[in-house]
Design a protein around this motif. Structure first.
Motif, PDB file in Angstrom:
ATOM      1  N   MET A  12      54.398  71.445 -18.735  1.00 17.96           N
ATOM      2  CA  MET A  12      54.568  72.803 -17.909  1.00 17.96           C
ATOM      3  C   MET A  12      55.657  73.564 -18.584  1.00 17.96           C
ATOM      4  O   MET A  12      56.653  73.299 -18.881  1.00 17.96           O
ATOM      5  N   ASP A  13      55.101  74.792 -18.600  1.00 21.39           N
ATOM      6  CA  ASP A  13      56.138  75.797 -19.140  1.00 21.39           C
ATOM      7  C   ASP A  13      57.253  76.146 -18.083  1.00 21.39           C
ATOM      8  O   ASP A  13      56.693  76.301 -16.888  1.00 21.39           O
ATOM      9  N   ARG A  14      58.592  76.538 -18.462  1.00 24.36           N
ATOM     10  CA  ARG A  14      59.568  76.807 -17.495  1.00 24.36           C
ATOM     11  C   ARG A  14      59.603  78.325 -17.759  1.00 24.36           C
ATOM     12  O   ARG A  14      59.633  78.810 -18.693  1.00 24.36           O
ATOM     13  N   HIS A  15      59.684  79.054 -16.436  1.00 28.29           N
ATOM     14  CA  HIS A  15      59.938  80.389 -16.491  1.00 28.29           C
ATOM     15  C   HIS A  15      61.313  80.729 -15.598  1.00 28.29           C
ATOM     16  O   HIS A  15      61.013  81.030 -14.447  1.00 28.29           O
ATOM     17  N   LEU A  16      62.204  80.207 -15.961  1.00 26.42           N
ATOM     18  CA  LEU A  16      63.717  80.220 -15.093  1.00 26.42           C
ATOM     19  C   LEU A  16      64.049  81.308 -14.636  1.00 26.42           C
ATOM     20  O   LEU A  16      64.535  81.922 -13.707  1.00 26.42           O
ATOM     21  N   GLN A  30      62.571  71.243  -8.283  1.00 28.65           N
ATOM     22  CA  GLN A  30      61.295  70.740  -8.202  1.00 28.65           C
ATOM     23  C   GLN A  30      60.760  70.970  -9.669  1.00 28.65           C
ATOM     24  O   GLN A  30      60.362  71.783 -10.111  1.00 28.65           O
ATOM     25  N   ARG A  31      60.353  69.499 -10.193  1.00 28.82           N
ATOM     26  CA  ARG A  31      60.098  69.500 -11.672  1.00 28.82           C
ATOM     27  C   ARG A  31      58.610  70.201 -11.759  1.00 28.82           C
ATOM     28  O   ARG A  31      58.508  70.455 -12.923  1.00 28.82           O
ATOM     29  N   HIS A  32      57.838  70.255 -10.726  1.00 25.22           N
ATOM     30  CA  HIS A  32      56.486  70.769 -11.062  1.00 25.22           C
ATOM     31  C   HIS A  32      56.514  72.215 -10.755  1.00 25.22           C
ATOM     32  O   HIS A  32      55.345  72.924 -10.700  1.00 25.22           O
ATOM     33  N   SER A  33      57.576  72.913 -10.436  1.00 22.96           N
ATOM     34  CA  SER A  33      57.569  74.288 -10.345  1.00 22.96           C
ATOM     35  C   SER A  33      57.983  74.908 -11.570  1.00 22.96           C
ATOM     36  O   SER A  33      58.954  74.740 -12.245  1.00 22.96           O
ATOM     37  N   SER A  34      57.216  75.952 -11.910  1.00 20.82           N
ATOM     38  CA  SER A  34      57.413  76.731 -13.252  1.00 20.82           C
ATOM     39  C   SER A  34      58.873  77.469 -13.017  1.00 20.82           C
ATOM     40  O   SER A  34      59.283  77.816 -14.004  1.00 20.82           O
ATOM     41  N   THR A  35      59.417  77.842 -11.848  1.00 24.04           N
ATOM     42  CA  THR A  35      60.319  78.569 -11.637  1.00 24.04           C
ATOM     43  C   THR A  35      61.589  77.650 -11.179  1.00 24.04           C
ATOM     44  O   THR A  35      62.474  77.950 -10.937  1.00 24.04           O
ATOM     45  N   PHE A  36      61.332  76.344 -11.524  1.00 27.37           N
ATOM     46  CA  PHE A  36      62.420  75.160 -11.309  1.00 27.37           C
ATOM     47  C   PHE A  36      63.391  75.419  -9.704  1.00 27.37           C
ATOM     48  O   PHE A  36      64.362  75.464  -9.702  1.00 27.37           O
TER      49      PHE A  36
END
Length: 173
Positions: free
Chosen positions: A1-5, A112-118
Protein backbone atom coordinates in the motif's frame (compact mmCIF):
# COMPACT_ATOMS: atom_id res chain seq x y z
CA UNK A 1 0.00 0.00 0.00
CA UNK A 2 1.24 3.45 -0.84
CA UNK A 3 1.24 5.95 2.01
CA UNK A 4 0.06 9.50 1.51
CA UNK A 5 1.06 11.10 4.80
CA UNK A 6 0.12 14.58 3.57
CA UNK A 7 -3.49 13.39 3.85
CA UNK A 8 -3.20 12.53 7.57
CA UNK A 9 -5.99 14.22 9.52
CA UNK A 10 -5.83 12.75 13.03
CA UNK A 11 -9.63 12.59 12.80
CA UNK A 12 -11.33 11.87 16.07
CA UNK A 13 -8.28 12.43 18.28
CA UNK A 14 -8.83 14.88 21.13
CA UNK A 15 -5.73 16.02 23.04
CA UNK A 16 -7.88 16.64 26.09
CA UNK A 17 -6.82 20.21 26.92
CA UNK A 18 -6.68 23.57 25.12
CA UNK A 19 -3.56 24.49 23.16
CA UNK A 20 -2.41 26.95 25.86
CA UNK A 21 -2.40 24.19 28.51
CA UNK A 22 -0.56 21.84 26.13
CA UNK A 23 2.07 24.50 25.46
CA UNK A 24 2.44 25.27 29.18
CA UNK A 25 2.97 21.56 29.92
CA UNK A 26 5.61 21.16 27.20
CA UNK A 27 7.46 24.21 28.53
CA UNK A 28 7.44 22.88 32.12
CA UNK A 29 8.32 19.34 30.95
CA UNK A 30 11.33 20.39 28.89
CA UNK A 31 12.63 23.30 30.96
CA UNK A 32 12.18 21.88 34.47
CA UNK A 33 10.49 18.48 34.96
CA UNK A 34 13.05 16.26 33.19
CA UNK A 35 16.14 17.99 34.61
CA UNK A 36 18.47 16.25 37.06
CA UNK A 37 18.40 19.23 39.42
CA UNK A 38 14.60 19.31 39.73
CA UNK A 39 13.71 17.73 43.11
CA UNK A 40 12.16 14.26 42.86
CA UNK A 41 9.54 15.10 45.49
CA UNK A 42 8.16 17.94 43.32
CA UNK A 43 7.52 15.86 40.19
CA UNK A 44 4.23 14.37 41.47
CA UNK A 45 3.14 17.85 42.57
CA UNK A 46 3.76 19.28 39.09
CA UNK A 47 1.95 16.37 37.41
CA UNK A 48 -1.05 16.87 39.71
CA UNK A 49 -1.10 20.58 38.82
CA UNK A 50 -1.59 19.53 35.18
CA UNK A 51 -4.37 17.06 35.97
CA UNK A 52 -2.65 13.75 36.73
CA UNK A 53 -3.95 11.59 39.55
CA UNK A 54 -0.91 10.57 41.59
CA UNK A 55 -0.94 8.46 44.74
CA UNK A 56 1.30 8.67 47.79
CA UNK A 57 5.01 7.91 47.97
CA UNK A 58 5.49 7.98 44.19
CA UNK A 59 9.10 8.23 43.05
CA UNK A 60 9.68 9.74 39.61
CA UNK A 61 13.32 10.04 38.60
CA UNK A 62 14.97 12.54 36.24
CA UNK A 63 14.51 12.44 32.46
CA UNK A 64 11.04 10.87 32.79
CA UNK A 65 8.79 12.20 30.03
CA UNK A 66 5.01 12.30 30.28
CA UNK A 67 3.17 13.32 27.12
CA UNK A 68 -0.19 14.40 28.64
CA UNK A 69 -0.36 14.49 32.47
CA UNK A 70 -4.17 14.68 32.41
CA UNK A 71 -4.18 11.16 30.94
CA UNK A 72 -2.15 9.63 33.76
CA UNK A 73 -3.34 7.80 36.87
CA UNK A 74 -0.70 6.42 39.27
CA UNK A 75 -1.39 4.51 42.50
CA UNK A 76 0.62 4.49 45.72
CA UNK A 77 4.25 3.41 46.15
CA UNK A 78 5.17 3.51 42.46
CA UNK A 79 8.69 3.89 41.08
CA UNK A 80 9.37 5.33 37.63
CA UNK A 81 13.02 5.08 36.63
CA UNK A 82 15.32 7.48 34.84
CA UNK A 83 14.52 8.10 31.21
CA UNK A 84 11.17 6.31 31.18
CA UNK A 85 8.78 7.65 28.55
CA UNK A 86 5.04 7.62 29.14
CA UNK A 87 3.75 8.43 25.67
CA UNK A 88 0.14 8.66 26.75
CA UNK A 89 -1.95 9.93 23.88
CA UNK A 90 -4.58 7.83 25.66
CA UNK A 91 -4.95 6.94 29.34
CA UNK A 92 -2.14 5.19 31.21
CA UNK A 93 -3.20 3.67 34.51
CA UNK A 94 -0.46 2.43 36.83
CA UNK A 95 -1.58 0.49 39.90
CA UNK A 96 0.07 0.58 43.30
CA UNK A 97 3.46 -1.02 43.94
CA UNK A 98 4.45 -0.94 40.27
CA UNK A 99 7.97 -0.40 39.00
CA UNK A 100 8.60 1.12 35.57
CA UNK A 101 12.36 0.82 35.17
CA UNK A 102 14.96 2.92 33.38
CA UNK A 103 14.31 3.86 29.75
CA UNK A 104 11.07 1.85 29.56
CA UNK A 105 8.47 3.03 27.04
CA UNK A 106 4.73 2.93 27.61
CA UNK A 107 3.28 3.89 24.20
CA UNK A 108 -0.48 4.31 23.83
CA UNK A 109 -0.18 5.63 20.27
CA UNK A 110 -0.07 3.81 16.96
CA UNK A 111 -1.36 4.12 13.42
CA UNK A 112 -3.72 2.15 11.20
CA UNK A 113 -1.34 0.27 8.95
CA UNK A 114 -4.01 -0.27 6.30
CA UNK A 115 -4.87 3.44 6.15
CA UNK A 116 -3.17 5.20 3.25
CA UNK A 117 -3.10 8.37 5.39
CA UNK A 118 -1.79 6.49 8.47
CA UNK A 119 -4.61 7.59 10.81
CA UNK A 120 -4.33 7.01 14.56
CA UNK A 121 -4.97 3.62 16.16
CA UNK A 122 -4.45 4.45 19.84
CA UNK A 123 -5.38 2.55 22.98
CA UNK A 124 -4.93 2.81 26.76
CA UNK A 125 -2.33 0.96 28.83
CA UNK A 126 -2.97 -0.53 32.25
CA UNK A 127 -0.30 -1.80 34.65
CA UNK A 128 -1.99 -3.78 37.42
CA UNK A 129 -0.73 -3.64 41.03
CA UNK A 130 2.65 -5.23 41.64
CA UNK A 131 3.64 -5.42 37.98
CA UNK A 132 7.09 -4.55 36.67
CA UNK A 133 8.16 -3.11 33.34
CA UNK A 134 11.91 -3.70 33.35
CA UNK A 135 14.72 -1.62 31.82
CA UNK A 136 14.21 -0.66 28.17
CA UNK A 137 11.05 -2.73 27.92
CA UNK A 138 8.16 -1.54 25.75
CA UNK A 139 4.44 -1.82 26.44
CA UNK A 140 2.31 -1.00 23.41
CA UNK A 141 -1.16 0.45 23.05
CA UNK A 142 -4.13 -1.48 24.35
CA UNK A 143 -2.05 -3.73 26.63
CA UNK A 144 -2.81 -4.65 30.23
CA UNK A 145 0.02 -6.08 32.33
CA UNK A 146 -1.71 -8.22 34.94
CA UNK A 147 -1.15 -8.21 38.69
CA UNK A 148 2.50 -9.06 39.44
CA UNK A 149 3.19 -9.55 35.72
CA UNK A 150 6.66 -8.74 34.37
CA UNK A 151 7.76 -7.36 31.03
CA UNK A 152 11.45 -8.26 31.12
CA UNK A 153 14.37 -6.08 30.11
CA UNK A 154 14.16 -5.06 26.43
CA UNK A 155 11.02 -7.16 25.87
CA UNK A 156 8.04 -5.87 23.90
CA UNK A 157 4.50 -6.48 25.16
CA UNK A 158 2.07 -6.08 22.27
CA UNK A 159 -0.62 -8.32 23.81
CA UNK A 160 -1.92 -8.53 27.37
CA UNK A 161 0.40 -10.07 29.95
CA UNK A 162 -1.46 -12.31 32.38
CA UNK A 163 -1.27 -12.05 36.16
CA UNK A 164 2.11 -13.33 37.33
CA UNK A 165 3.27 -13.97 33.75
CA UNK A 166 6.78 -13.06 32.62
CA UNK A 167 7.52 -11.81 29.10
CA UNK A 168 11.12 -11.85 27.91
CA UNK A 169 12.80 -11.05 24.61
CA UNK A 170 12.77 -14.77 23.80
CA UNK A 171 9.01 -15.09 24.38
CA UNK A 172 7.21 -11.86 23.43
CA UNK A 173 3.63 -11.32 24.48
Amino acid sequence: MDRHLRGFTGAGYDKGRPLLVQAAWFAVLNLVFVKWWFPTRWRPVVLRAFGARIGRRVLIRQRVRVHWPWRLDIGDDVWIGEGAWLLNLEQITIGSNVCVSQDALLCTGSHQRHSSTFEFDNGPIRLEPGSWVAARAVVLRGVTVGRSGVVGASAVAHHDVGPGAVVTTGAPA
